[in-house]
Design a protein around this motif. Sequence first.
Motif, PDB file in Angstrom:
ATOM      1  N   ASP A  28      21.864  27.579  89.356  1.00 29.91           N
ATOM      2  CA  ASP A  28      21.556  26.205  88.966  1.00 29.91           C
ATOM      3  C   ASP A  28      22.724  25.240  89.161  1.00 29.91           C
ATOM      4  O   ASP A  28      22.609  24.069  88.819  1.00 29.91           O
ATOM      5  N   ALA A  29      23.857  25.692  89.723  1.00 28.87           N
ATOM      6  CA  ALA A  29      25.005  24.786  89.876  1.00 28.87           C
ATOM      7  C   ALA A  29      24.667  23.605  90.785  1.00 28.87           C
ATOM      8  O   ALA A  29      24.974  22.453  90.466  1.00 28.87           O
ATOM      9  N   ARG A  30      24.027  23.886  91.918  1.00 27.63           N
ATOM     10  CA  ARG A  30      23.692  22.790  92.824  1.00 27.63           C
ATOM     11  C   ARG A  30      22.630  21.872  92.226  1.00 27.63           C
ATOM     12  O   ARG A  30      22.672  20.654  92.429  1.00 27.63           O
ATOM     13  N   ALA A  31      21.690  22.453  91.491  1.00 27.21           N
ATOM     14  CA  ALA A  31      20.671  21.622  90.854  1.00 27.21           C
ATOM     15  C   ALA A  31      21.296  20.721  89.790  1.00 27.21           C
ATOM     16  O   ALA A  31      20.913  19.556  89.642  1.00 27.21           O
ATOM     17  N   ARG A  32      22.268  21.256  89.063  1.00 28.61           N
ATOM     18  CA  ARG A  32      22.986  20.436  88.074  1.00 28.61           C
ATOM     19  C   ARG A  32      23.710  19.286  88.766  1.00 28.61           C
ATOM     20  O   ARG A  32      23.705  18.148  88.285  1.00 28.61           O
ATOM     21  N   LEU A  33      24.348  19.612  89.882  1.00 27.47           N
ATOM     22  CA  LEU A  33      25.065  18.575  90.621  1.00 27.47           C
ATOM     23  C   LEU A  33      24.100  17.490  91.098  1.00 27.47           C
ATOM     24  O   LEU A  33      24.399  16.297  91.001  1.00 27.47           O
ATOM     25  N   ALA A  34      22.946  17.903  91.611  1.00 25.94           N
ATOM     26  CA  ALA A  34      21.967  16.937  92.099  1.00 25.94           C
ATOM     27  C   ALA A  34      21.495  16.024  90.974  1.00 25.94           C
ATOM     28  O   ALA A  34      21.347  14.804  91.162  1.00 25.94           O
ATOM     29  N   ARG A  35      21.265  16.587  89.796  1.00 24.97           N
ATOM     30  CA  ARG A  35      20.814  15.765  88.669  1.00 24.97           C
ATOM     31  C   ARG A  35      21.913  14.801  88.241  1.00 24.97           C
ATOM     32  O   ARG A  35      21.646  13.648  87.902  1.00 24.97           O
ATOM     33  N   ASP A  60      19.672  19.196 103.923  1.00 19.97           N
ATOM     34  CA  ASP A  60      18.307  19.726 103.828  1.00 19.97           C
ATOM     35  C   ASP A  60      18.312  21.235 103.584  1.00 19.97           C
ATOM     36  O   ASP A  60      17.572  21.737 102.730  1.00 19.97           O
ATOM     37  N   GLU A  61      19.126  21.951 104.337  1.00 21.06           N
ATOM     38  CA  GLU A  61      19.125  23.412 104.248  1.00 21.06           C
ATOM     39  C   GLU A  61      19.554  23.919 102.884  1.00 21.06           C
ATOM     40  O   GLU A  61      18.989  24.889 102.361  1.00 21.06           O
ATOM     41  N   TRP A  62      20.538  23.262 102.269  1.00 19.16           N
ATOM     42  CA  TRP A  62      21.116  23.742 101.024  1.00 19.16           C
ATOM     43  C   TRP A  62      20.678  22.933  99.806  1.00 19.16           C
ATOM     44  O   TRP A  62      21.230  23.133  98.714  1.00 19.16           O
ATOM     45  N   SER A  63      19.694  22.069  99.970  1.00 15.36           N
ATOM     46  CA  SER A  63      19.158  21.268  98.859  1.00 15.36           C
ATOM     47  C   SER A  63      20.263  20.510  98.132  1.00 15.36           C
ATOM     48  O   SER A  63      20.361  20.541  96.895  1.00 15.36           O
ATOM     49  N   LEU A  64      21.092  19.832  98.906  1.00 12.55           N
ATOM     50  CA  LEU A  64      22.177  19.037  98.342  1.00 12.55           C
ATOM     51  C   LEU A  64      21.666  17.643  98.014  1.00 12.55           C
ATOM     52  O   LEU A  64      20.692  17.169  98.612  1.00 12.55           O
ATOM     53  N   PRO A  65      22.307  16.955  97.080  1.00 14.62           N
ATOM     54  CA  PRO A  65      21.890  15.581  96.781  1.00 14.62           C
ATOM     55  C   PRO A  65      22.114  14.672  97.984  1.00 14.62           C
ATOM     56  O   PRO A  65      23.050  14.866  98.765  1.00 14.62           O
ATOM     57  N   GLU A  66      21.254  13.682  98.132  1.00 17.82           N
ATOM     58  CA  GLU A  66      21.380  12.727  99.228  1.00 17.82           C
ATOM     59  C   GLU A  66      22.666  11.921  99.040  1.00 17.82           C
ATOM     60  O   GLU A  66      22.897  11.334  97.991  1.00 17.82           O
ATOM     61  N   PRO A  67      23.534  11.897 100.048  1.00 17.89           N
ATOM     62  CA  PRO A  67      24.805  11.169  99.902  1.00 17.89           C
ATOM     63  C   PRO A  67      24.620   9.665 100.023  1.00 17.89           C
ATOM     64  O   PRO A  67      23.659   9.176 100.623  1.00 17.89           O
ATOM     65  N   ASP A  68      25.561   8.938  99.453  1.00 22.30           N
ATOM     66  CA  ASP A  68      25.613   7.486  99.620  1.00 22.30           C
ATOM     67  C   ASP A  68      26.421   7.109 100.856  1.00 22.30           C
ATOM     68  O   ASP A  68      26.163   6.081 101.474  1.00 22.30           O
ATOM     69  N   TYR A  69      27.404   7.951 101.189  1.00 19.24           N
ATOM     70  CA  TYR A  69      28.228   7.746 102.376  1.00 19.24           C
ATOM     71  C   TYR A  69      28.592   9.109 102.930  1.00 19.24           C
ATOM     72  O   TYR A  69      28.578  10.121 102.205  1.00 19.24           O
ATOM     73  N   ILE A  70      28.932   9.153 104.207  1.00 20.17           N
ATOM     74  CA  ILE A  70      29.362  10.392 104.856  1.00 20.17           C
ATOM     75  C   ILE A  70      30.655  10.118 105.624  1.00 20.17           C
ATOM     76  O   ILE A  70      30.709   9.200 106.454  1.00 20.17           O
ATOM     77  N   TYR A 267      32.327  26.685  93.914  1.00 22.63           N
ATOM     78  CA  TYR A 267      31.470  25.728  94.621  1.00 22.63           C
ATOM     79  C   TYR A 267      31.109  24.526  93.729  1.00 22.63           C
ATOM     80  O   TYR A 267      32.005  23.925  93.127  1.00 22.63           O
ATOM     81  N   ALA A 268      29.821  24.183  93.659  1.00 20.89           N
ATOM     82  CA  ALA A 268      29.394  22.989  92.916  1.00 20.89           C
ATOM     83  C   ALA A 268      29.778  23.052  91.449  1.00 20.89           C
ATOM     84  O   ALA A 268      30.055  22.026  90.820  1.00 20.89           O
ATOM     85  N   ALA A 269      29.816  24.264  90.875  1.00 19.04           N
ATOM     86  CA  ALA A 269      30.221  24.406  89.476  1.00 19.04           C
ATOM     87  C   ALA A 269      31.647  23.912  89.278  1.00 19.04           C
ATOM     88  O   ALA A 269      31.966  23.277  88.260  1.00 19.04           O
ATOM     89  N   GLY A 270      32.527  24.200  90.245  1.00 23.51           N
ATOM     90  CA  GLY A 270      33.905  23.732  90.152  1.00 23.51           C
ATOM     91  C   GLY A 270      34.020  22.228  90.309  1.00 23.51           C
ATOM     92  O   GLY A 270      34.873  21.592  89.685  1.00 23.51           O
ATOM     93  N   VAL A 271      33.158  21.650  91.153  1.00 30.88           N
ATOM     94  CA  VAL A 271      33.157  20.201  91.326  1.00 30.88           C
ATOM     95  C   VAL A 271      32.807  19.521  90.005  1.00 30.88           C
ATOM     96  O   VAL A 271      33.486  18.573  89.574  1.00 30.88           O
ATOM     97  N   LEU A 272      31.762  20.003  89.335  1.00 32.85           N
ATOM     98  CA  LEU A 272      31.364  19.432  88.055  1.00 32.85           C
ATOM     99  C   LEU A 272      32.446  19.639  87.000  1.00 32.85           C
ATOM    100  O   LEU A 272      32.722  18.751  86.186  1.00 32.85           O
ATOM    101  N   GLU A 273      33.081  20.801  87.020  1.00 33.81           N
ATOM    102  CA  GLU A 273      34.151  21.092  86.058  1.00 33.81           C
ATOM    103  C   GLU A 273      35.315  20.122  86.235  1.00 33.81           C
ATOM    104  O   GLU A 273      35.878  19.604  85.262  1.00 33.81           O
ATOM    105  N   GLY A 274      35.672  19.854  87.489  1.00 38.92           N
ATOM    106  CA  GLY A 274      36.748  18.915  87.747  1.00 38.92           C
ATOM    107  C   GLY A 274      36.387  17.503  87.326  1.00 38.92           C
ATOM    108  O   GLY A 274      37.231  16.754  86.817  1.00 38.92           O
ATOM    109  N   MET A 275      35.129  17.148  87.512  1.00 38.25           N
ATOM    110  CA  MET A 275      34.680  15.829  87.091  1.00 38.25           C
ATOM    111  C   MET A 275      34.847  15.654  85.582  1.00 38.25           C
ATOM    112  O   MET A 275      35.332  14.610  85.112  1.00 38.25           O
TER     113      MET A 275
END
Length: 297
Positions: A28-35, A60-70, A267-275
């Motif tokens: 659920d780390a990526r889903a948490r990030l998306a939310r 699309d492949e990894w169900s990542l949140p839609e970015p605002d910028y790339i 991965y995404a869990a670490g991103v949220l932790e740093g946030m």
Amino acid sequence: MSEIAPILLCSDLDRTLIPNGRADESPDARARLARFCAHPAVRLVLVSGRDLQRVLDAVDEWSLPEPDYIIGDVGTTIYAPRSRSGSGDGDWVHWRDWTDEIAPSWNGLTHDDISYLFADITAIRSQEPEKQGAFKASYYVDRTANRDVLDAELHGRLWHNGIDARLVWSLDDDADVVQLDVLPTSASTLHAMEFLISHLAFDERRALFAGDSANDLLALGSHINGVLVANAEPSVRERARQMVEAGALEDTLYLARGGLFGMNGNYAAGVLEGMVHFLPETRDLMRLAQELPGDGS
């Protein structure tokens, strides 16, 4: 809760948001990030060596949140949705202002000129066309080549032609090949993030960069808040520590270790932790956004 001030989250893709390394991903780390990224205060910037289409394919492949910028092509391109420039469709547009920012480093030359300068060097061969860019010349490198001699030869030809470039060497562990990117000196993840922060009038203290590899060290060791996810190699973690210590910037680097909401920090869990480390109020925002009952921490 009270209104959240704008947040700019910039994150590397492979082995940072995308769990394609050897470590396990927390469920659920990526889903948490998306939310979390769905909150209107959060602006997500995906940072990658990939080109635009391969970034969008990964979303699309990894169900990542839609970015605002790339920020793509190793920092040589910035893209924004066309809707932000007044059009109603969902296409992405290349920020020409960024091209104008980095182009002077190459003295009016582009990828084709670099390719011509290096055409007779047998120790390198061009990567596939989709991995090239106007200000990005990418090569595979002969593993038996003397890197110091090759580096000196390449730099010599660039300098002789008035080209201010940096050479980024990397190892693709999966393919076991050495890769080389020739880029304008002014084109980097750090400079691109600074450019976005300035043009979007963001508070730099509310900007965060997340990464995992040696290629991310310039940004992780900078004045911008950075998080190194827990799945990063020990050598990268040590080098990141040394860089911030050398610049007296220890407060701008966080090394994820796991524990937030019972997750492992990869991965995404670490991103949220740093946030949460840099912006503690986002913990409550993540709690409000999550839909699963009974989470710890």
